[in-house]
Enzyme design. Structure first.
Site, PDB file in Angstrom:
ATOM      1  N   ARG A 294     -34.892 -35.970 -28.992  1.00  0.00           N
ATOM      2  CA  ARG A 294     -34.941 -35.417 -30.356  1.00  0.00           C
ATOM      3  C   ARG A 294     -34.316 -34.027 -30.467  1.00  0.00           C
ATOM      4  O   ARG A 294     -34.789 -33.188 -31.262  1.00  0.00           O
ATOM      5  CB  ARG A 294     -36.387 -35.332 -30.878  1.00  0.00           C
ATOM      6  CG  ARG A 294     -37.112 -36.624 -30.978  1.00  0.00           C
ATOM      7  CD  ARG A 294     -36.490 -37.641 -31.924  1.00  0.00           C
ATOM      8  NE  ARG A 294     -37.146 -38.906 -31.737  1.00  0.00           N
ATOM      9  CZ  ARG A 294     -36.723 -39.854 -30.878  1.00  0.00           C
ATOM     10  NH1 ARG A 294     -35.602 -39.699 -30.195  1.00  0.00           N
ATOM     11  NH2 ARG A 294     -37.389 -40.971 -30.742  1.00  0.00           N
TER      12      ARG A 294
ATOM     13  N   SER B 220     -42.631 -37.937 -38.156  1.00  0.00           N
ATOM     14  CA  SER B 220     -43.627 -37.458 -37.182  1.00  0.00           C
ATOM     15  C   SER B 220     -43.609 -35.937 -37.149  1.00  0.00           C
ATOM     16  O   SER B 220     -42.548 -35.323 -37.060  1.00  0.00           O
ATOM     17  CB  SER B 220     -43.300 -37.986 -35.784  1.00  0.00           C
ATOM     18  OG  SER B 220     -43.501 -39.377 -35.768  1.00  0.00           O
TER      19      SER B 220
ATOM     20  N   GLU C  70     -41.951 -31.025 -34.354  1.00  0.00           N
ATOM     21  CA  GLU C  70     -40.610 -31.607 -34.478  1.00  0.00           C
ATOM     22  C   GLU C  70     -39.963 -31.206 -35.806  1.00  0.00           C
ATOM     23  O   GLU C  70     -38.761 -30.978 -35.884  1.00  0.00           O
ATOM     24  CB  GLU C  70     -40.723 -33.140 -34.383  1.00  0.00           C
ATOM     25  CG  GLU C  70     -39.392 -33.840 -34.394  1.00  0.00           C
ATOM     26  CD  GLU C  70     -39.521 -35.338 -34.102  1.00  0.00           C
ATOM     27  OE1 GLU C  70     -40.305 -35.709 -33.210  1.00  0.00           O
ATOM     28  OE2 GLU C  70     -38.858 -36.116 -34.798  1.00  0.00           O
TER      29      GLU C  70
HETATM   30  C1  LIG Z   1     -40.738 -41.887 -43.091  1.00  0.00           C
HETATM   31  C2  LIG Z   1     -39.919 -41.217 -42.017  1.00  0.00           C
HETATM   32  C3  LIG Z   1     -39.667 -41.882 -40.829  1.00  0.00           C
HETATM   33  C4  LIG Z   1     -38.912 -41.262 -39.813  1.00  0.00           C
HETATM   34  N1  LIG Z   1     -38.684 -41.955 -38.662  1.00  0.00           N
HETATM   35  C5  LIG Z   1     -37.946 -41.376 -37.673  1.00  0.00           C
HETATM   36  C6  LIG Z   1     -37.684 -42.081 -36.447  1.00  0.00           C
HETATM   37  O1  LIG Z   1     -38.079 -43.221 -36.252  1.00  0.00           O
HETATM   38  N2  LIG Z   1     -36.949 -41.442 -35.493  1.00  0.00           N
HETATM   39  C7  LIG Z   1     -36.462 -40.166 -35.662  1.00  0.00           C
HETATM   40  O2  LIG Z   1     -35.783 -39.645 -34.771  1.00  0.00           O
HETATM   41  N3  LIG Z   1     -36.694 -39.489 -36.814  1.00  0.00           N
HETATM   42  C8  LIG Z   1     -37.417 -40.057 -37.813  1.00  0.00           C
HETATM   43  N4  LIG Z   1     -37.663 -39.370 -38.967  1.00  0.00           N
HETATM   44  C9  LIG Z   1     -37.234 -37.973 -39.095  1.00  0.00           C
HETATM   45  C10 LIG Z   1     -35.844 -37.797 -39.785  1.00  0.00           C
HETATM   46  O3  LIG Z   1     -35.585 -38.860 -40.658  1.00  0.00           O
HETATM   47  C11 LIG Z   1     -34.730 -37.704 -38.783  1.00  0.00           C
HETATM   48  O4  LIG Z   1     -34.931 -36.595 -37.937  1.00  0.00           O
HETATM   49  C12 LIG Z   1     -33.364 -37.591 -39.460  1.00  0.00           C
HETATM   50  O5  LIG Z   1     -32.359 -37.938 -38.539  1.00  0.00           O
HETATM   51  C13 LIG Z   1     -33.060 -36.206 -40.045  1.00  0.00           C
HETATM   52  O6  LIG Z   1     -31.831 -36.280 -40.766  1.00  0.00           O
HETATM   53  P1  LIG Z   1     -31.588 -35.411 -42.081  1.00  0.00           P
HETATM   54  O7  LIG Z   1     -30.188 -35.638 -42.519  1.00  0.00           O
HETATM   55  O8  LIG Z   1     -32.643 -35.671 -43.087  1.00  0.00           O
HETATM   56  O9  LIG Z   1     -31.713 -33.944 -41.492  1.00  0.00           O
HETATM   57  P2  LIG Z   1     -32.449 -32.693 -42.185  1.00  0.00           P
HETATM   58  O10 LIG Z   1     -33.894 -32.988 -42.278  1.00  0.00           O
HETATM   59  O11 LIG Z   1     -31.735 -32.286 -43.403  1.00  0.00           O
HETATM   60  O12 LIG Z   1     -32.207 -31.572 -41.058  1.00  0.00           O
HETATM   61  C14 LIG Z   1     -32.862 -31.671 -39.808  1.00  0.00           C
HETATM   62  C15 LIG Z   1     -32.200 -30.664 -38.855  1.00  0.00           C
HETATM   63  O13 LIG Z   1     -30.852 -31.077 -38.588  1.00  0.00           O
HETATM   64  C16 LIG Z   1     -29.925 -30.055 -38.990  1.00  0.00           C
HETATM   65  N5  LIG Z   1     -28.751 -30.726 -39.592  1.00  0.00           N
HETATM   66  C17 LIG Z   1     -28.741 -31.696 -40.543  1.00  0.00           C
HETATM   67  N6  LIG Z   1     -27.475 -32.086 -40.794  1.00  0.00           N
HETATM   68  C18 LIG Z   1     -26.682 -31.332 -40.017  1.00  0.00           C
HETATM   69  C19 LIG Z   1     -25.259 -31.252 -39.808  1.00  0.00           C
HETATM   70  N7  LIG Z   1     -24.392 -32.045 -40.464  1.00  0.00           N
HETATM   71  N8  LIG Z   1     -24.785 -30.340 -38.918  1.00  0.00           N
HETATM   72  C20 LIG Z   1     -25.640 -29.525 -38.242  1.00  0.00           C
HETATM   73  N9  LIG Z   1     -26.972 -29.565 -38.365  1.00  0.00           N
HETATM   74  C21 LIG Z   1     -27.485 -30.463 -39.236  1.00  0.00           C
HETATM   75  C22 LIG Z   1     -30.680 -29.174 -39.980  1.00  0.00           C
HETATM   76  O14 LIG Z   1     -30.158 -27.848 -39.990  1.00  0.00           O
HETATM   77  C23 LIG Z   1     -32.105 -29.246 -39.418  1.00  0.00           C
HETATM   78  O15 LIG Z   1     -32.235 -28.341 -38.343  1.00  0.00           O
HETATM   79  C24 LIG Z   1     -38.404 -39.966 -40.005  1.00  0.00           C
HETATM   80  C25 LIG Z   1     -38.641 -39.301 -41.224  1.00  0.00           C
HETATM   81  C26 LIG Z   1     -39.387 -39.917 -42.218  1.00  0.00           C
HETATM   82  C27 LIG Z   1     -39.614 -39.190 -43.528  1.00  0.00           C
END
Ligand SMILES: Cc1cc2nc3c(=O)[nH]c(=O)nc-3n(C[C@H](O)[C@H](O)[C@H](O)COP(=O)(O)OP(=O)(O)OC[C@H]3O[C@@H](n4cnc5c(N)ncnc54)[C@H](O)[C@@H]3O)c2cc1C
Length: 310
Positions: free
Chosen positions: A175, A225, A302
């Protein structure tokens, strides 16, 4: 207070149209909490990213890169700086590989790759957020991680240069990636997938979505999580789910105002109405303390903070 008028007046018209002022972070995060970002810039290509990063650094503005906001707790006070929303959305299948903009919704990447005859990502069906967020946090589930599929990526480094990175440059681990820690911005990725096997992959996709539906809070705002799973106690062993310890420590009945631990998953916080970031943080501290008191295990968060922690 940042001088938005001065900053905006120095921008060419084509960039001005990409800037939103006082944009609510509540509407940009899946937990649906957060005050306004002073400036929110929509980045559709490499040049936009370079220009907005330069503006942030030159004006000494607090800076944050946002994807789908699905792993974020935004502060009630908002963010007194520039939020760069990565919205690059290319989708180009090339043989067994796929070139994708980091701003494309991750689940859309999976469904469109299957429709294009490419399989491999179906294990991750239903993970919210963008491809960029998934890669930079090495998102994973059911024994796989997105890092396994990385071939190449285009990123913007903090010094303003565009880099072409191979998977070894990302430093993928559980992660996390070293690139996210060093403040690099992911704009586009090339993924290595497999041709064919679509029927089986589609069945896996449906099964994973159904499994998520039964375990996750699909109709309540959440951020996934809250705490990371624990490192394996010996090489080759599985991680212990933080949720198992939280459940034994009694977290499922905990709440602070409208911030509650989801009854179906002891490691997820849901916003059942008007929860504030302060309440969420207080609840998360109680959850962590309960695990420490019962097991002397220190959980590591996380979910990332956007804005000053309360
Ligand atoms: C219901 C639910 C279920 C989930 N299940 C999982 C799962 O099974 N496995 C899992 O790993 N995660 C899970 N997640 C967590 C989340 O969905 C993931 O971590 C997801 O990949 C985050 O992507 P995001 O675009 O929303 O990032 P954001 O939440 O917008 O950002 C997260 C981090 O990434 C950075 N970031 C985002 N985009 C970029 C970019 N283009 N360049 C540089 N940095 C960037 C941000 O600065 C921040 O530090 C879940 C979340 C929810 C709500």
């Amino acid at each position: 207070m940042i001088d938005t008028i001065k900053i905006l007046s120095g921008l060419p018209d084509e960039l001005k149209t990409l800037v939103l002022q006082e944009q609510s972070l509540k509407q940009r995060t899946t937990l649906q909490i957060g005050g306004p970002a002073a400036l929110l810039c929509e980045v559709q290509n490499t040049e936009h990213a370079q220009r907005f990063q330069e503006i942030a650094f030159k004006n000494n503005l607090p800076f944050f890169v946002l994807g789908g906001g699905s792993n974020i707790l935004a502060s009630d006070e908002g963010f007194p700086g520039l939020v760069m929303h990565v919205a690059t959305r290319d989708f180009i299948p090339r043989g067994n590989t796929l070139v994708v903009g980091a701003g494309l919704d991750f689940d859309e990447v999976i469904s469109r790759s299957l429709a294009s005859g490419l399989s491999g990502l179906e294990f991750a069906s239903g993970i919210p957020g963008t491809l960029g967020g998934a890669i930079m946090g090495n998102a994973g589930c059911y024994g796989h991680e997105i890092g396994e599929f990385m071939l190449e990526a285009i990123t913007l480094a903090p010094d303003g240069t565009i880099k072409r990175r191979g998977p070894e440059g990302f430093g993928f681990r559980y992660r996390a990636t070293s690139l996210r820690e060093s403040g690099e911005i992911l704009l586009q990725a090339t993924l290595q997938l497999s041709s064919g096997g679509i029927e089986a992959a589609q069945a896996i996709r449906e099964e994973k979505i159904a499994d998520r539906h039964s375990k996750h809070p699909h109709n309540l705002p959440s951020a996934g999580s809250w705490f990371r799973n624990l490192p394996p106690s010996a090489p080759g062993q599985r991680r212990t789910a933080a949720g198992a310890l939280l459940e034994k420590a009694g977290s499922k009945t905990m709440h602070e105002g409208d911030a509650r631990v989801f009854e179906g998953h002891a490691n997820m916080i849901v916003n059942t109405g008007q929860a504030s970031s302060r309440q969420v943080q207080k609840l998360a501290r109680r959850m962590k303390d309960a695990v420490w008191d019962k097991f002397q295990v220190k959980l590591v968060q996380e979910v990332r903070h956007l804005g000053p922690p309360a």
